[in-house]
Design a protein around this motif. Sequence first.
Motif, short mmCIF file in Angstrom:
data_model
loop_
_atom_site.label_atom_id
_atom_site.label_comp_id
_atom_site.label_asym_id
_atom_site.label_seq_id
_atom_site.Cartn_x
_atom_site.Cartn_y
_atom_site.Cartn_z
N LYS A 255 -2.12 2.86 -1.61
CA LYS A 255 -3.11 1.89 -1.14
C LYS A 255 -2.66 1.20 0.15
O LYS A 255 -3.48 0.89 1.02
CB LYS A 255 -3.42 0.90 -2.25
N PHE A 256 -1.37 0.95 0.29
CA PHE A 256 -0.85 0.43 1.55
C PHE A 256 -1.15 1.41 2.69
O PHE A 256 -1.59 1.01 3.77
CB PHE A 256 0.67 0.23 1.45
N ILE A 257 -0.90 2.68 2.44
CA ILE A 257 -1.10 3.69 3.48
C ILE A 257 -2.59 3.85 3.80
O ILE A 257 -2.99 3.90 4.98
CB ILE A 257 -0.47 5.03 3.06
N ARG A 258 -3.41 3.91 2.79
CA ARG A 258 -4.85 4.09 3.04
C ARG A 258 -5.47 2.89 3.75
O ARG A 258 -6.47 3.02 4.45
CB ARG A 258 -5.58 4.36 1.73
N SER A 259 -4.85 1.72 3.59
CA SER A 259 -5.35 0.53 4.29
C SER A 259 -5.08 0.59 5.78
O SER A 259 -5.68 -0.14 6.56
CB SER A 259 -4.71 -0.73 3.71
N GLY A 260 -4.14 1.45 6.18
CA GLY A 260 -3.76 1.54 7.58
C GLY A 260 -2.61 0.64 7.97
O GLY A 260 -2.15 0.68 9.12
N SER A 261 -2.11 -0.17 7.02
CA SER A 261 -1.05 -1.12 7.37
C SER A 261 0.32 -0.46 7.48
O SER A 261 1.21 -0.99 8.14
CB SER A 261 -0.99 -2.24 6.32
N HIS A 262 0.51 0.70 6.80
CA HIS A 262 1.79 1.39 6.82
C HIS A 262 1.58 2.89 6.98
O HIS A 262 0.54 3.43 6.58
CB HIS A 262 2.58 1.10 5.54
N LYS A 263 2.54 3.55 7.57
CA LYS A 263 2.41 4.97 7.88
C LYS A 263 3.23 5.88 6.97
O LYS A 263 2.85 7.01 6.69
CB LYS A 263 2.85 5.23 9.33
N ARG A 264 4.39 5.41 6.55
CA ARG A 264 5.29 6.29 5.80
C ARG A 264 6.07 5.46 4.77
O ARG A 264 6.79 4.54 5.11
CB ARG A 264 6.26 6.99 6.75
#
Length: 321
Positions: A127-136
Amino acid sequence: MIHARITGTGSYLPGEPVSNEDLVRRGIDTSDEWVTSRTGISSRHLATAETGSSDLACKAAERAIEAAGCEAEDIDLIIVATSTPDYIFPSTAALLQSRLGIRNGGAAFDVQAVCSGFVYALSIAEKFIRSGSHKRALVVGAEVFSRILDWSDRSTCVLFGDGAGAVVLEASEQPGVRATALHADGSHHPILCVPGGVASGQVIGDPFLRMDGQAVFKFAVKVLGDVAHEVLELADCPVDSIDWLIPHQANIRIIQATAKRLGVPMEKVITTVERHGNTSAASIPLALDLAVRDGRIRPGHRIVLEGVGGGFTWGAALVDF
């Protein structure tokens, strides 16, 4: 649309395997036949007194990062699932970040959902990644359960082992983690718990793992079947589209009953419980890495990961590898 895909896996087991016969020689009141017939467990790995969850996590993480073809500094989120942290604080994730030499200021924190911990952590990272806030993200399950076992209680001490497993989860244009579902019901906490703590430098209550095995079995089989169906329905995928089922590795009887309830043949179930025992939050990523490295799991395969643990917590993830 941003998706989250697993791009690398890794695992680590401390020391040499400790067989059931080894436990008998150490004075445990049990037998190989008793343990194997009831649980399917033949051996497990036990960490030394000097080894913490962060040590195991670091080894598994390094292997996952190498498999993903990235550098440690590329990781901007670390989530460690553990019920046996090195310290009360800082988090095992923060210690791991330091051990890996990551200085980019990315987030790092622990998740405590016992044997469901890795699925919880994977779902959060996705969910962090899908939000765009984190990449990896680096998602790790690491445990030294041998520290919280009562070695005079043969009904529990023969079941568990130590280890760590990790995945790198990256932002992608291609679907990876297709659906997740997380649940908890705290009213069931007495059937599997460590009912103690530390206050003023003293142990308060009971510092060892306690379990009602029959109650855990019944609860686990029901919720694991239900939550697997739930993530398949969320992704609009039929059961027969699953290439592999990777359940929490607690007991072969639970695994077999869960697969039967779901309608998945055992030929499609990854099992490591026979050689690792129950490694709690580490069991799912350990099994995943083993099957990736031996060639059973390949790109394009569809996998259900599912866990159930003390709390009670349970959850599942449907993943296209």
